[in-house]
Design a protein around this motif. Structure first.
Motif, short mmCIF file in Angstrom:
data_model
loop_
_atom_site.label_atom_id
_atom_site.label_comp_id
_atom_site.label_asym_id
_atom_site.label_seq_id
_atom_site.Cartn_x
_atom_site.Cartn_y
_atom_site.Cartn_z
N UNK A 204 -2.30 -2.13 9.05
CA UNK A 204 -3.34 -1.72 8.10
C UNK A 204 -4.76 -2.10 8.83
N UNK A 205 -4.74 -2.98 9.85
CA UNK A 205 -6.12 -3.41 10.60
C UNK A 205 -6.84 -4.01 9.55
N UNK A 206 -6.38 -4.99 8.65
CA UNK A 206 -7.28 -5.81 7.79
C UNK A 206 -8.34 -6.95 8.36
N UNK B 37 -3.28 -3.47 -5.56
CA UNK B 37 -1.93 -2.91 -4.78
C UNK B 37 -0.95 -4.08 -4.45
N UNK B 38 0.33 -4.26 -4.75
CA UNK B 38 1.16 -5.33 -4.62
C UNK B 38 2.35 -4.54 -4.14
N UNK B 39 3.40 -5.22 -3.08
CA UNK B 39 4.30 -4.83 -2.58
C UNK B 39 5.43 -5.25 -3.55
N UNK C 111 -3.16 8.08 3.31
CA UNK C 111 -3.06 8.00 2.20
C UNK C 111 -3.74 6.88 1.47
N UNK C 112 -4.06 6.00 2.21
CA UNK C 112 -5.04 4.76 1.84
C UNK C 112 -6.52 5.47 1.67
N UNK D 25 4.09 0.67 4.44
CA UNK D 25 4.71 1.72 4.54
C UNK D 25 3.78 3.12 4.21
N UNK D 26 2.77 2.85 3.42
CA UNK D 26 1.62 3.75 3.12
C UNK D 26 0.88 4.07 4.19
#
Length: 75
Positions: free
Chosen positions: A73-75, A11-13, A44-45, A39-40
């Motif tokens: 997103x807490x990556x 996935x890419x912005x 949804x993820x 924004x997702x």
């Protein structure tokens, strides 16, 4: 993504200058979202993750004016 039955999806912005960098084959695909990946929703993820392995490309986020949003997103 579901129609293609990808085992893994990159996935890419919308601001990413070079999406789809990995070698393509039938089991992997890529999606460029026309907005920030943050924004997702997390829900949804989660749902997407039930269907395919997710690989987020955030290499260009530090240069983006939306860089603070990616932290959700807490990556």
């Amino acid at each position: 993504m579901e129609d293609e039955a990808w085992q893994g999806t990159e996935f890419f912005c919308g601001n990413h200058p070079a999406p789809f960098k990995k070698k393509k084959h039938q089991t992997r695909g890529a999606v460029q979202i026309p907005a920030c990946l943050s924004t997702i929703s997390r829900g949804a993820w989660y749902e997407i993750g039930l269907k395919t392995e997710i690989e987020l490309h955030i290499e260009v986020c530090e240069e983006c004016p939306m860089k603070e949003a990616i932290s959700r997103l807490n990556l």
